[in-house]
Design an enzyme around this catalytic site. Structure first.
Site, short mmCIF file in Angstrom:
data_model
loop_
_atom_site.label_atom_id
_atom_site.label_comp_id
_atom_site.label_asym_id
_atom_site.label_seq_id
_atom_site.Cartn_x
_atom_site.Cartn_y
_atom_site.Cartn_z
N LYS A 60 54.43 -33.35 -4.90
CA LYS A 60 55.78 -33.01 -5.37
C LYS A 60 56.64 -34.25 -5.56
O LYS A 60 57.60 -34.23 -6.34
CB LYS A 60 56.46 -32.02 -4.40
N ARG B 240 64.75 -39.93 -2.18
CA ARG B 240 64.60 -41.28 -2.74
C ARG B 240 63.78 -41.24 -4.03
O ARG B 240 63.98 -42.06 -4.92
CB ARG B 240 63.98 -42.21 -1.72
N ASN B 241 62.83 -40.29 -4.12
CA ASN B 241 62.04 -40.17 -5.35
C ASN B 241 62.92 -39.72 -6.51
O ASN B 241 62.84 -40.27 -7.62
CB ASN B 241 60.89 -39.18 -5.13
N SER C 104 62.51 -30.86 3.96
CA SER C 104 63.12 -31.35 5.20
C SER C 104 63.69 -32.75 5.05
O SER C 104 63.04 -33.73 5.43
CB SER C 104 62.07 -31.34 6.32
N VAL D 143 60.51 -46.98 0.92
CA VAL D 143 59.27 -46.65 0.22
C VAL D 143 59.48 -45.43 -0.67
O VAL D 143 60.00 -44.41 -0.23
CB VAL D 143 58.13 -46.38 1.23
N GLY E 84 57.16 -29.88 4.53
CA GLY E 84 58.06 -28.85 4.01
C GLY E 84 59.38 -29.45 3.55
O GLY E 84 59.58 -30.66 3.61
N SER F 184 64.06 -43.05 8.70
CA SER F 184 64.99 -41.92 8.74
C SER F 184 64.36 -40.68 9.35
O SER F 184 64.97 -40.00 10.20
CB SER F 184 65.50 -41.61 7.33
#
Length: 331
Positions: A188, A252-253, A135, A276, A133, A10
């Site tokens: 993060k 996704r996290n 994004s 991932v 950053g 992506s």
């Protein structure tokens, strides 16, 4: 400029669209020829970025030699755990003046190295820039306003990347604290997983805000111990990236954490995301690094216990809430 993007996930796809719009000669490389064939036929990356059209000016390449021929900037847009392999494969074809740009956010398992440290080990003659950053690729690809930071020990290299990437919808700051920018982007993801778990449990805004805030304290503690400047974590690659990753469904996290909070087995949650989930790998690496440096990271250790099914998410948050009282100034 001639810019090659290695990896058509992506983020790599979104950057290809951005850089092409900036007037650069863009090549998008991927190992999977079937994926490239589908993109060539539809000009859409249906798996990773289905709502974004890829202009015909973006050249699709499966041959690494051809993709890197005459390349002035090589952008590595592969997962952090694959960066070493990707760089090793690219090295024989990299022109000597090529600027290496990395957008992966993570810490390598085993070596516990940041991406710039891997680059210094494998490609010491090439200049390196970390681009990080708040994004999300989905928004970059659609041309929504985004602001990030380019970090390099050599300011000239950071400025070159800034000028290549920036436009009226994509603002780029520069920074020479490579360690801080990389660690902010990597760590993060751990806290974003935790924020998702809390929301999946239905614990509300107060709990999420506390996790993000105290999670930032952990990021700063470990980051400074690893050589970063504390002020960097107040910037785009620190609190900026933490906010967007810890609160958005694009993340996704966060989504993976939300599934875990709802009761999904951690391994099944990772598989359900279909991409991932860097925060899982980074959690283990951060715990190992923190122990070796004597840095206290109770939220990160709590996540590790959840991932390894040593404790339930509810029990973990209860344990965090009932820790011995302390002064907030004691980071």
């Amino acid at each position: 400029m001639k810019i090659t993007i290695l990896g058509c996930g992506s983020f790599g796809t979104a950057l290809a669209v951005l850089l092409s719009a900036n007037g650069h000669q863009v090549r998008l490389w991927a190992r999977n020829t079937e994926t490239l064939a589908r993109i060539a036929a539809t000009r859409v990356n249906e798996k990773y970025l289905p709502d974004v059209s890829i202009p015909t000016s973006v050249s699709l390449q499966a041959d690494l030699d051809a993709a890197l021929a005459g390349c002035e900037i090589a952008v590595f847009a592969v997962p952090a755990q694959q960066f070493r392999t990707a760089l090793t494969q690219a090295l024989p074809f990299l022109p000597p003046a090529t600027l290496l740009v990395n957008v992966a956010k993570g810490i390598e398992q085993g070596s516990l190295k940041r991406m710039s440290e891997i680059a210094a080990e494998l490609a010491p003659s090439w200049d390196y820039v970390a681009l990080s950053g708040p994004s999300h690729a989905e928004e970059i690809g659609r041309g929504l306003p985004t602001t990030i930071v380019a970090a390099s020990r050599k300011m000239e290299a950071a400025v070159r990347v800034r000028d290549a990437f920036r436009n009226e919808r994509f603002r780029v700051y520069t920074n020479q604290d490579v360690a801080g920018v990389e660690l902010g982007g990597a760590l993060k993801n751990i806290i974003a997983l935790c924020a998702g778990i809390s929301d999946g449990l239905g614990y509300g805004d107060n709990a999420r805000a506390a996790l993000l805030t105290r999670g930032l304290a952990e990021i700063i503690r470990l980051g400074v111990a690893m050589g970063a400047k504390s002020a960097t974590f107040a910037g785009l690659s620190g609190i900026g990236d933490l906010i967007v990753t810890g609160t958005s469904r694009h993340s996704r996290n966060y989504r993976c954490g939300h599934l875990i909070g709802e009761g999904t087995d951690p391994q099944e949650a990772v598989q359900a995301i279909g991409m991932v989930v860097e925060g899982v790998y980074t959690c283990y690496a951060a715990c190992e690094k923190a122990r070796s440096l004597g840095v206290e990271m109770p939220i990160t250790e709590g996540l590790r216990r959840c991932l390894e099914s040593e404790a339930t998410p509810r029990d973990t948050i209860t344990a965090l809430m009932t820790r011995a009282p302390k002064d907030e100034g004691q980071r």
